[in-house]
Write a protein that holds these residues in place. Structure first.
Motif, PDB file in Angstrom:
ATOM      1  N   LEU A 170       0.657 -31.916  30.914  1.00  0.00           N
ATOM      2  CA  LEU A 170       1.491 -31.944  32.257  1.00  0.00           C
ATOM      3  C   LEU A 170       0.468 -31.639  33.268  1.00  0.00           C
ATOM      4  CD1 LEU A 170       3.730 -32.100  33.915  1.00  0.00           C
ATOM      5  CD2 LEU A 170       4.342 -29.655  33.562  1.00  0.00           C
ATOM      6  N   ILE A 205      -0.309 -30.617  37.246  1.00  0.00           N
ATOM      7  CA  ILE A 205       0.578 -30.466  38.421  1.00  0.00           C
ATOM      8  C   ILE A 205      -0.364 -30.174  39.598  1.00  0.00           C
ATOM      9  CG2 ILE A 205       1.953 -28.460  39.601  1.00  0.00           C
ATOM     10  CD1 ILE A 205       2.785 -27.568  36.953  1.00  0.00           C
ATOM     11  N   TYR A 210       7.731 -37.695  39.250  1.00  0.00           N
ATOM     12  CA  TYR A 210       6.262 -37.579  38.354  1.00  0.00           C
ATOM     13  C   TYR A 210       5.996 -39.136  37.902  1.00  0.00           C
ATOM     14  CZ  TYR A 210       9.332 -38.009  34.321  1.00  0.00           C
ATOM     15  OH  TYR A 210      10.151 -38.545  33.017  1.00  0.00           O
ATOM     16  N   THR A 265       2.802 -34.619  37.976  1.00  0.00           N
ATOM     17  CA  THR A 265       3.856 -34.131  39.216  1.00  0.00           C
ATOM     18  C   THR A 265       2.894 -33.397  40.126  1.00  0.00           C
ATOM     19  OG1 THR A 265       6.302 -33.194  39.290  1.00  0.00           O
ATOM     20  CG2 THR A 265       4.621 -32.078  37.937  1.00  0.00           C
ATOM     21  N   TRP A 266       3.739 -32.934  41.311  1.00  0.00           N
ATOM     22  CA  TRP A 266       3.237 -32.412  42.369  1.00  0.00           C
ATOM     23  C   TRP A 266       4.238 -31.400  42.809  1.00  0.00           C
ATOM     24  CZ3 TRP A 266       3.545 -37.665  41.294  1.00  0.00           C
ATOM     25  CH2 TRP A 266       4.568 -38.379  41.785  1.00  0.00           C
ATOM     26  N   ALA A 267       3.587 -30.506  43.812  1.00  0.00           N
ATOM     27  CA  ALA A 267       4.340 -29.761  44.493  1.00  0.00           C
ATOM     28  C   ALA A 267       4.464 -30.301  45.930  1.00  0.00           C
ATOM     29  CB  ALA A 267       3.793 -28.319  44.535  1.00  0.00           C
ATOM     30  N   GLN A 323      12.200 -30.148  43.328  1.00  0.00           N
ATOM     31  CA  GLN A 323      10.991 -30.514  43.030  1.00  0.00           C
ATOM     32  C   GLN A 323      10.859 -29.320  41.922  1.00  0.00           C
ATOM     33  OE1 GLN A 323       9.831 -33.203  42.943  1.00  0.00           O
ATOM     34  NE2 GLN A 323       7.695 -32.854  41.690  1.00  0.00           N
ATOM     35  N   ILE A 346       9.735 -29.665  37.926  1.00  0.00           N
ATOM     36  CA  ILE A 346       8.437 -28.990  37.537  1.00  0.00           C
ATOM     37  C   ILE A 346       8.764 -27.967  36.212  1.00  0.00           C
ATOM     38  CG2 ILE A 346       6.245 -27.562  37.717  1.00  0.00           C
ATOM     39  CD1 ILE A 346       6.248 -29.104  40.705  1.00  0.00           C
ATOM     40  N   LYS A 347       9.581 -27.034  36.406  1.00  0.00           N
ATOM     41  CA  LYS A 347       9.925 -26.427  35.312  1.00  0.00           C
ATOM     42  C   LYS A 347      10.600 -26.919  34.057  1.00  0.00           C
ATOM     43  CE  LYS A 347      13.131 -22.217  34.696  1.00  0.00           C
ATOM     44  NZ  LYS A 347      14.402 -21.552  35.316  1.00  0.00           N
ATOM     45  N   LEU A 369       7.507 -28.223  32.432  1.00  0.00           N
ATOM     46  CA  LEU A 369       6.727 -27.101  32.095  1.00  0.00           C
ATOM     47  C   LEU A 369       7.204 -26.848  30.710  1.00  0.00           C
ATOM     48  CD1 LEU A 369       5.754 -24.911  35.056  1.00  0.00           C
ATOM     49  CD2 LEU A 369       4.241 -25.883  33.603  1.00  0.00           C
ATOM     50  N   ILE A 387       4.303 -21.135  40.786  1.00  0.00           N
ATOM     51  CA  ILE A 387       4.974 -22.118  40.067  1.00  0.00           C
ATOM     52  C   ILE A 387       5.253 -21.471  38.788  1.00  0.00           C
ATOM     53  CG2 ILE A 387       5.296 -24.345  39.379  1.00  0.00           C
ATOM     54  CD1 ILE A 387       4.290 -25.186  42.344  1.00  0.00           C
ATOM     55  N   TYR A 388       4.037 -21.598  38.120  1.00  0.00           N
ATOM     56  CA  TYR A 388       3.838 -21.141  36.801  1.00  0.00           C
ATOM     57  C   TYR A 388       4.648 -20.005  36.469  1.00  0.00           C
ATOM     58  CZ  TYR A 388       1.112 -20.268  32.355  1.00  0.00           C
ATOM     59  OH  TYR A 388       0.640 -20.367  31.001  1.00  0.00           O
TER      60      TYR A 388
END
Length: 168
Positions: free
Chosen positions: A4, A6, A29, A38-40, A83, A87-88, A91, A116-117
């Protein structure tokens, strides 16, 4: 198994996906058999405001100053919650064995990824893509030279200090 990636912004994510051949669209994504990109949208996660930490700070009162909480919790920003949730989900996807931080090279990009992580409660290992150009050659070279994320802990701590100092 997949990796993944980001990125900080959709345009950067699309450029990376193009170079990696991840051209199958998903909602939020792009992917192929090896990569999910994917992206923020910049900051998806931020420090909570004082009144979100303690009700007594809803109304400013000079007597309550200084506000020095032991910990400043994080929150998902309402405008970008969709978003963040995507992403979560990615992940924690079973197919994803590794993560690449491809946010902008620098303190703020590192902070965006790490918040985010952390907020997603991810524990998978991650690497850092460090590039200063968005050319196809620079992206390929960056992926050939990924570094373990822990090598950028100092940069993250610097960004976190700046973020907390601004809050205070």
């Amino acid at each position: 198994m997949a990796i993944l990636i980001i990125a900080e912004k959709p345009s950067v994510g699309r450029s990376i996906a193009k170079v990696l051949g991840a051209n199958k669209p998903g909602e939020g994504y792009l992917c192929n058999d090896s990569y999910l990109v994917t992206w923020a949208f910049g900051h998806l996660v931020a420090l909570c405001e004082p009144d979100e930490i303690d009700e007594r700070y809803k109304r400013w009162n000079r007597a309550a100053l200084p506000i020095l909480p032991g910990e400043i919790p994080l929150k998902v920003l309402p405008k970008t919650k969709k978003q963040f949730n995507l992403i979560k989900k990615l992940l924690h996807d079973q197919r994803v064995q590794r993560v690449v931080c491809a946010t902008d090279s620098g303190r703020e990009g590192e902070l965006i990824f790490r918040y985010i992580y952390q907020m997603a409660k991810c524990t998978k290992p991650f690497d850092r893509l460090w590039i200063s150009s968005m050319t196809d050659a620079a992206i390929r070279e960056g992926f050939a030279n990924l570094r373990p994320g822990r090598e950028y802990d100092g940069l993250y701590q610097s960004a976190q200090c700046r973020s907390r100092a601004d809050w205070l």
